[in-house]
Design a protein around this motif. Structure first.
Motif, PDB file in Angstrom:
ATOM      1  N   UNK A   1       0.832  -1.204   0.000  1.00 52.10           N
ATOM      2  CA  UNK A   1       0.000   0.000   0.000  1.00 52.10           C
ATOM      3  C   UNK A   1       0.870   1.259   0.000  1.00 52.10           C
ATOM      4  N   UNK A   2       1.923   1.260   0.809  1.00 49.80           N
ATOM      5  CA  UNK A   2       2.811   2.418   0.895  1.00 49.80           C
ATOM      6  C   UNK A   2       3.518   2.682  -0.431  1.00 49.80           C
ATOM      7  N   UNK A   3       3.805   1.607  -1.180  1.00 49.46           N
ATOM      8  CA  UNK A   3       4.496   1.745  -2.462  1.00 49.46           C
ATOM      9  C   UNK A   3       3.540   2.074  -3.601  1.00 49.46           C
ATOM     10  N   UNK A   4       2.221   2.103  -3.320  1.00 50.98           N
ATOM     11  CA  UNK A   4       1.250   2.343  -4.373  1.00 50.98           C
ATOM     12  C   UNK A   4       1.069   1.153  -5.292  1.00 50.98           C
ATOM     13  N   UNK A   5       1.408  -0.044  -4.813  1.00 54.68           N
ATOM     14  CA  UNK A   5       1.305  -1.262  -5.616  1.00 54.68           C
ATOM     15  C   UNK A   5       0.372  -2.273  -4.971  1.00 54.68           C
ATOM     16  N   UNK A   6      -0.725  -1.787  -4.377  1.00 56.72           N
ATOM     17  CA  UNK A   6      -1.614  -2.670  -3.621  1.00 56.72           C
ATOM     18  C   UNK A   6      -2.161  -3.804  -4.472  1.00 56.72           C
ATOM     19  N   UNK A   7      -2.509  -3.532  -5.701  1.00 54.92           N
ATOM     20  CA  UNK A   7      -3.101  -4.561  -6.557  1.00 54.92           C
ATOM     21  C   UNK A   7      -2.136  -5.719  -6.796  1.00 54.92           C
ATOM     22  N   UNK A   8      -0.827  -5.449  -6.684  1.00 57.88           N
ATOM     23  CA  UNK A   8       0.155  -6.510  -6.894  1.00 57.88           C
ATOM     24  C   UNK A   8       0.201  -7.499  -5.731  1.00 57.88           C
ATOM     25  N   UNK A   9      -0.556  -7.200  -4.663  1.00 59.04           N
ATOM     26  CA  UNK A   9      -0.633  -8.137  -3.539  1.00 59.04           C
ATOM     27  C   UNK A   9      -1.613  -9.269  -3.810  1.00 59.04           C
ATOM     28  N   UNK A  10      -2.372  -9.192  -4.887  1.00 57.76           N
ATOM     29  CA  UNK A  10      -3.357 -10.228  -5.213  1.00 57.76           C
ATOM     30  C   UNK A  10      -2.677 -11.579  -5.409  1.00 57.76           C
ATOM     31  N   UNK A  11      -3.384 -12.640  -5.039  1.00 59.20           N
ATOM     32  CA  UNK A  11      -2.864 -13.998  -5.149  1.00 59.20           C
ATOM     33  C   UNK A  11      -2.514 -14.308  -6.608  1.00 59.20           C
ATOM     34  N   UNK A  12      -1.273 -14.676  -6.859  1.00 58.24           N
ATOM     35  CA  UNK A  12      -0.820 -14.962  -8.224  1.00 58.24           C
ATOM     36  C   UNK A  12      -1.529 -16.165  -8.821  1.00 58.24           C
ATOM     37  N   UNK A  13      -2.019 -17.064  -7.967  1.00 57.99           N
ATOM     38  CA  UNK A  13      -2.690 -18.264  -8.477  1.00 57.99           C
ATOM     39  C   UNK A  13      -4.021 -17.945  -9.147  1.00 57.99           C
ATOM     40  N   UNK A  14      -4.561 -16.739  -8.900  1.00 56.33           N
ATOM     41  CA  UNK A  14      -5.781 -16.331  -9.594  1.00 56.33           C
ATOM     42  C   UNK A  14      -5.500 -15.964 -11.045  1.00 56.33           C
ATOM     43  N   UNK A  15      -4.227 -15.729 -11.354  1.00 59.28           N
ATOM     44  CA  UNK A  15      -3.790 -15.431 -12.723  1.00 59.28           C
ATOM     45  C   UNK A  15      -4.590 -14.279 -13.331  1.00 59.28           C
ATOM     46  N   UNK A  16      -4.901 -13.292 -12.479  1.00 61.06           N
ATOM     47  CA  UNK A  16      -5.609 -12.113 -12.973  1.00 61.06           C
ATOM     48  C   UNK A  16      -7.100 -12.288 -13.145  1.00 61.06           C
ATOM     49  N   UNK A  17      -7.630 -13.465 -12.829  1.00 58.59           N
ATOM     50  CA  UNK A  17      -9.061 -13.720 -13.007  1.00 58.59           C
ATOM     51  C   UNK A  17      -9.854 -13.208 -11.805  1.00 58.59           C
ATOM     52  N   UNK A  18      -9.916 -11.896 -11.685  1.00 57.28           N
ATOM     53  CA  UNK A  18     -10.689 -11.288 -10.607  1.00 57.28           C
ATOM     54  C   UNK A  18     -11.093  -9.885 -11.014  1.00 57.28           C
ATOM     55  N   UNK A  19     -12.085  -9.368 -10.339  1.00 58.28           N
ATOM     56  CA  UNK A  19     -12.520  -7.997 -10.558  1.00 58.28           C
ATOM     57  C   UNK A  19     -11.561  -7.083  -9.812  1.00 58.28           C
ATOM     58  N   UNK A  20     -10.865  -6.202 -10.547  1.00 56.24           N
ATOM     59  CA  UNK A  20      -9.824  -5.380  -9.939  1.00 56.24           C
ATOM     60  C   UNK A  20     -10.398  -4.458  -8.866  1.00 56.24           C
ATOM     61  N   UNK A  21     -11.578  -3.898  -9.112  1.00 55.74           N
ATOM     62  CA  UNK A  21     -12.196  -3.000  -8.132  1.00 55.74           C
ATOM     63  C   UNK A  21     -12.514  -3.764  -6.854  1.00 55.74           C
ATOM     64  N   UNK A  22     -13.050  -4.969  -6.989  1.00 54.33           N
ATOM     65  CA  UNK A  22     -13.393  -5.775  -5.820  1.00 54.33           C
ATOM     66  C   UNK A  22     -12.137  -6.212  -5.066  1.00 54.33           C
ATOM     67  N   UNK A  23     -11.060  -6.508  -5.800  1.00 53.05           N
ATOM     68  CA  UNK A  23      -9.813  -6.918  -5.155  1.00 53.05           C
ATOM     69  C   UNK A  23      -9.243  -5.769  -4.319  1.00 53.05           C
ATOM     70  N   UNK A  24      -9.188  -4.571  -4.894  1.00 54.71           N
ATOM     71  CA  UNK A  24      -8.689  -3.414  -4.146  1.00 54.71           C
ATOM     72  C   UNK A  24      -9.569  -3.162  -2.931  1.00 54.71           C
ATOM     73  N   UNK A  25     -10.877  -3.304  -3.125  1.00 52.99           N
ATOM     74  CA  UNK A  25     -11.806  -3.085  -2.014  1.00 52.99           C
ATOM     75  C   UNK A  25     -11.544  -4.084  -0.885  1.00 52.99           C
TER      76      UNK A  25
END
Length: 700
Positions: free
Chosen positions: A594-618
């Protein structure tokens, strides 16, 4: 001997472990040279240990004067460390003592110290006094731990006065101490004083109680966060040391008890010494009378009656609960007929007759689990094992078998806590349902609905290459399900329930991967109006899930559950464990992203991007809001659920992880305890991130 009355001195060592420590029980023995090793001026007088002798004249004030050192140690080493598992034992100690000045013309002696050391000889001669502990200028060959009852003011070693209690590690310069005069205790009054010393390795905490009564006071005089695991070797010597220094006092120790253990049942009171342990021992004359055949027969009959009464009492307790549930449900059903649809969900009991937990026989339980076959074990913890079973009435169940007990001595244990919590009106689609129970012989069993997909922990943390990966929709549904269950416990039940052990291991998944919260063995139930009156307890839970203020204060609240829920949210979103094998804490790691402005990169890599980005950040931001270091700024679980659903705006988070100074929370009558040297005990958040204790149910 200047003592108000003679002490009856008996020694009892009881070594218990639910981990890897073997059980050792030594019967009560009189204080003789057979079970004690005496050093220096120590002697056995009037069935008590006199560590120092009464002096007819005051010692000369010179360095060469004899300091009158006396020590008494249990004759046999006590095991404190399992060399194979590196598990460290916790301990409880209780003893009575008195310190009586020998003459009004002389100053008092140095005091008494309770000591744990690998080698008594390493303490040295201590001709200068210091309660027989190594002089501050000397280098001890071996480490030692001591709780000193110091009656001599020496500013050279940082003493706060001549009447205090301190904790010493390898030196007489105390790491923590407290003035006892202000607490109404005079160590040199000659009165019998009882002391309780406890160390819990799970939370690295030492607590000391002192009082003139035989009942332990509700509030400890001294609390210190200290890790003794590095101090202990596999076997240590336990005993007492005292000296007169340039003064003269008679230091007497009596009625000494000591116990080591691997873990205690959650929720048990700290002082586990009960009347049944024969703490108030009789005199030797009475003991000889009791040893006659007639009295031994009478004792056996008495024990049988007591056991029967204990089992009967528990049975009556269980039956009364069931009867109470039926009455309440009858009233609730009638009320529902009158009010029709007017009642709120969760506010009234909606237990259907065929869903009331039923009493099952031990034969049925054994049949369901194939005789508690080890191949049917699906979960294991410190106080219970869970078996997959099939009842003859149909359907698979999870059979939770608690550790065997010899009689029922207390209603405050994991079985009764969990049973009493679950047998009430806890009916919610996201709570595991209790189907039945068994209390037969020394078996305590609870039977739950079976969750075919096991725990969230097992599913979430499978191998990175595993074919079974929770989808984003499933993860969001699981988090919302847990939030719904906690909101019900916190706000919708007639009485507020603090779970105290929210973690992925206790979140079970049904066939459709819906979440159900279980394991109420650590739960606390409160009236909503009594929240402020809650007392501090030993924190119980799991490493990585406990709120920092709860670890330090021991006071559970809804916000400590919110913190644990926040860790679960971050765990589900990132796929990381609360504490990774390399020591990385998921809370700190997500804050850094969060401090680095890279919060979305904390998402589980095993999802392989298959998620709603807005919901993930939320979800990630909601998780960070729930683990905010300041509990006041955390949302309630119900508020967190609304954020997750997008019904309310995103939480406002600081640009960097806050550093909050924690101070101990004591009851109103207990003042803040200073460290020696005038340093007030407080911890920065970064200092306490690893203080969360290991789980009572650490295995999945």
């Amino acid at each position: 001997m200047h003592s108000s009355r003679p002490f009856l001195f008996w020694v009892f060592f009881f070594f218990v472990s639910n981990l890897s420590f073997p059980s050792l029980s030594v019967p009560f023995l009189p204080a003789t040279n057979n079970n004690l090793t005496l050093f220096g001026d120590a002697s056995i007088t009037n069935d008590a240990i006199s560590l120092t002798q009464e002096l007819t004249t005051c010692p000369f004030s010179s360095p060469s004067a004899s300091s009158g050192v006396g020590r008494a140690f249990y004759a046999y080493p006590i095991r404190f460390l399992d060399s194979k598992t590196n598990a460290t034992a916790s301990f409880l100690c209780r003893f009575s003592f008195s310190i009586t000045p020998s003459s009004r013309l002389c100053s008092s002696g140095d005091g008494i110290a309770f000591v744990i050391t690998p080698d008594v000889d390493s303490l040295g001669s201590s001709r200068g006094g210091y309660m027989g502990l190594p002089e501050p200028s000397s280098v001890s060959k071996e480490s030692f731990f001591a709780v000193e009852f110091d009656t001599r003011f020496d500013p050279m070693v940082g003493d706060i006065n001549g009447n205090h209690i301190g904790i010493d590690l390898n030196t007489v310069v105390s790491v923590a101490c407290v003035d006892v005069v202000s607490r109404g205790i005079d160590l040199t009054s000659g009165r019998e004083i009882t002391a309780w010393i406890e160390y819990r390795d799970a939370v690295k905490m030492i607590r000391v109680w002192v009082g003139y009564m035989s009942t332990r006071p509700p509030t400890p005089l001294l609390v210190a966060q200290i890790d003794l695991s590095n101090q202990f070797k596999e076997f240590m010597r336990v005993g007492f040391s005292a000296s007169n220094g340039q003064g003269s006092s008679v230091h007497v120790v009596g009625r000494w008890r000591f116990k080591t253990f691997g873990s205690l049942p959650p929720g048990n009171p700290t002082d586990t010494f009960e009347e049944g342990d024969c703490f108030m021992c009789s005199s030797p004359e009475d003991s000889s009378t009791k040893s006659s055949p007639e009295n031994r027969s009478h004792e056996r009959k008495t024990k049988i009656v007591e056991m029967a009464l204990g089992l009967g009492g528990l049975a009556a307790f269980v039956v009364s609960i069931i009867a109470f549930v039926f009455v309440i449900c009858f009233v609730c059903v009638k009320k529902r007929k009158v009010t029709a649809r007017g009642s709120r969900e969760g506010k009234t009991c909606r237990v259907e007759a065929n869903k009331v937990p039923t009493s099952l026989s031990l034969a049925e339980i054994r049949s369901a689990t194939m005789g508690f076959n080890r191949h049917r074990v699906v979960g294991e913890g410190a106080s219970a094992k869970v078996y997959k079973g099939s009842l003859s009435s149909g359907g698979e169940v999870a059979v939770k078998r608690f550790e065997r007990v010899d009689g029922i001595g207390s209603l405050r244990n994991p079985f009764t806590t969990e049973f009493a919590t679950m047998v009430g009106c806890l009916r919610h689609k996201n709570l595991i349902q209790l189907h039945g129970w068994c209390c037969e012989g020394n078996e305590l069993v609870l039977v739950y609905e079976y969750m075919p997909n096991g725990s969230l922990n097992k599913v979430l943390h499978k191998s990175f290459n595993s074919a079974v990966v929770l989808s984003w929709k499933q993860r969001l549904n699981i988090v919302l399900g847990v939030a719904s269950a906690l909101a019900y416990l916190h706000e919708e039940c007639e009485r507020q329930i603090i779970h105290r052990d929210v973690k992925t291991c206790n979140i079970m998944l049904d066939a459709n991967f819906n979440a159900k919260l279980g394991d109420f063995g650590l739960a606390e139930v409160y009236e909503h109006s009594s929240i402020i009156a809650r007392e501090a307890t030993i924190p119980a839970g799991t490493m990585g899930y406990l709120a920092p203020e709860y670890v330090y204060s021991g006071v559970p609240t809804v916000k400590t559950d919110v913190y644990s829920f926040g860790v679960v949210v971050l765990e589900v979103a990132t796929g990381r464990k609360p504490v990774e094998d390399d020591g990385t804490v998921v809370v700190d790691w997500v804050w850094s992203m969060w401090e680095k402005g890279k919060l979305i990169e904390a998402a589980d890599l095993r999802l392989m991007g298959n998620f709603d980005m807005v919901e993930m950040v939320r979800m990630l931001m909601t998780g960070l809001a729930c683990v905010h270091p300041n509990h006041v700024k955390r949302p309630t679980v119900k508020e967190a659920a609304r954020i997750l659903k997008g019904e309310t705006p995103l939480p406002l988070l600081p640009p960097r992880k806050p550093r909050v100074s924690l101070r101990p929370v004591y009851p109103d009558e207990c003042e803040e305890i200073p460290l020696c040297g005038g340093v007030r005990p407080s911890l920065e958040l970064d200092d306490v991130q690893y203080l969360t204790p290991k789980s009572h149910f650490g295995k999945d």
